[in-house]
Design a protein around this motif. Structure first.
Motif, PDB file in Angstrom:
ATOM      1  N   ASP A  19       6.258 -20.079 -12.421  1.00  0.00           N
ATOM      2  CA  ASP A  19       7.264 -20.111 -13.486  1.00  0.00           C
ATOM      3  C   ASP A  19       6.849 -21.091 -14.582  1.00  0.00           C
ATOM      4  O   ASP A  19       6.948 -20.779 -15.765  1.00  0.00           O
ATOM      5  CB  ASP A  19       8.624 -20.505 -12.908  1.00  0.00           C
ATOM      6  N   HIS A  20       6.362 -22.236 -14.185  1.00  0.00           N
ATOM      7  CA  HIS A  20       5.915 -23.224 -15.174  1.00  0.00           C
ATOM      8  C   HIS A  20       4.724 -22.693 -15.978  1.00  0.00           C
ATOM      9  O   HIS A  20       4.624 -22.957 -17.184  1.00  0.00           O
ATOM     10  CB  HIS A  20       5.547 -24.539 -14.491  1.00  0.00           C
ATOM     11  N   GLY A  21       3.838 -21.973 -15.318  1.00  0.00           N
ATOM     12  CA  GLY A  21       2.694 -21.391 -16.021  1.00  0.00           C
ATOM     13  C   GLY A  21       3.129 -20.402 -17.091  1.00  0.00           C
ATOM     14  O   GLY A  21       2.606 -20.401 -18.209  1.00  0.00           O
ATOM     15  N   GLU A  22       4.099 -19.562 -16.749  1.00  0.00           N
ATOM     16  CA  GLU A  22       4.615 -18.594 -17.719  1.00  0.00           C
ATOM     17  C   GLU A  22       5.295 -19.301 -18.883  1.00  0.00           C
ATOM     18  O   GLU A  22       5.107 -18.939 -20.049  1.00  0.00           O
ATOM     19  CB  GLU A  22       5.587 -17.644 -17.043  1.00  0.00           C
ATOM     20  N   ILE A  73       5.272 -21.406 -24.562  1.00  0.00           N
ATOM     21  CA  ILE A  73       5.281 -22.569 -25.455  1.00  0.00           C
ATOM     22  C   ILE A  73       4.003 -22.603 -26.289  1.00  0.00           C
ATOM     23  O   ILE A  73       4.048 -22.896 -27.490  1.00  0.00           O
ATOM     24  CB  ILE A  73       5.455 -23.873 -24.646  1.00  0.00           C
ATOM     25  N   GLU A  74       2.883 -22.293 -25.686  1.00  0.00           N
ATOM     26  CA  GLU A  74       1.616 -22.273 -26.428  1.00  0.00           C
ATOM     27  C   GLU A  74       1.644 -21.222 -27.529  1.00  0.00           C
ATOM     28  O   GLU A  74       1.165 -21.474 -28.640  1.00  0.00           O
ATOM     29  CB  GLU A  74       0.450 -22.014 -25.478  1.00  0.00           C
ATOM     30  N   LEU A  87       3.869 -22.546 -30.292  1.00  0.00           N
ATOM     31  CA  LEU A  87       3.181 -23.625 -31.004  1.00  0.00           C
ATOM     32  C   LEU A  87       2.104 -23.069 -31.927  1.00  0.00           C
ATOM     33  O   LEU A  87       1.930 -23.541 -33.057  1.00  0.00           O
ATOM     34  CB  LEU A  87       2.576 -24.601 -29.993  1.00  0.00           C
ATOM     35  N   SER A  88       1.418 -22.042 -31.473  1.00  0.00           N
ATOM     36  CA  SER A  88       0.402 -21.408 -32.308  1.00  0.00           C
ATOM     37  C   SER A  88       1.045 -20.777 -33.543  1.00  0.00           C
ATOM     38  O   SER A  88       0.536 -20.910 -34.663  1.00  0.00           O
ATOM     39  CB  SER A  88      -0.347 -20.351 -31.502  1.00  0.00           C
ATOM     40  N   ALA A  89       2.179 -20.111 -33.343  1.00  0.00           N
ATOM     41  CA  ALA A  89       2.886 -19.495 -34.468  1.00  0.00           C
ATOM     42  C   ALA A  89       3.356 -20.567 -35.449  1.00  0.00           C
ATOM     43  O   ALA A  89       3.249 -20.387 -36.669  1.00  0.00           O
ATOM     44  CB  ALA A  89       4.076 -18.676 -33.968  1.00  0.00           C
TER      45      ALA A  89
END
Length: 74
Positions: free
Chosen positions: A22-25, A30-31, A34-36
């Motif tokens: 779940d944390h990986g997803e 979030i990544e 953040l990229s957007a």
């Protein structure tokens, strides 16, 4: 008794694995966000510098006109 302990350990390990998944997803989401945001900031930065450049050009033109019309001393 030993089998109960083994089952309990396996149950905890499965819960930890599920939480990690779940944390990986969530980290991936979030990544992406953040990229957007980075792309949006880049676009805004470009727009600001473009506007500043246009404003500087207008300022030079107005100063030139003022000098030509002798409204402002050189």
């Amino acid at each position: 008794m030993s089998e109960n302990v083994n089952n309990l350990v396996l149950e905890h390990l499965r819960a930890i694995r599920a939480t990690q998944a779940d944390h990986g997803e969530r980290l991936m989401q979030i990544e992406l966000q953040l990229s957007a945001l980075g792309q949006q900031v880049g676009g805004l930065t470009t727009a600001v510098y473009s506007g500043k450049s246009e404003l500087d050009e207008l300022r030079r033109r107005v100063e030139h006109i003022e000098r030509r019309l002798e409204l402002k001393s050189a």
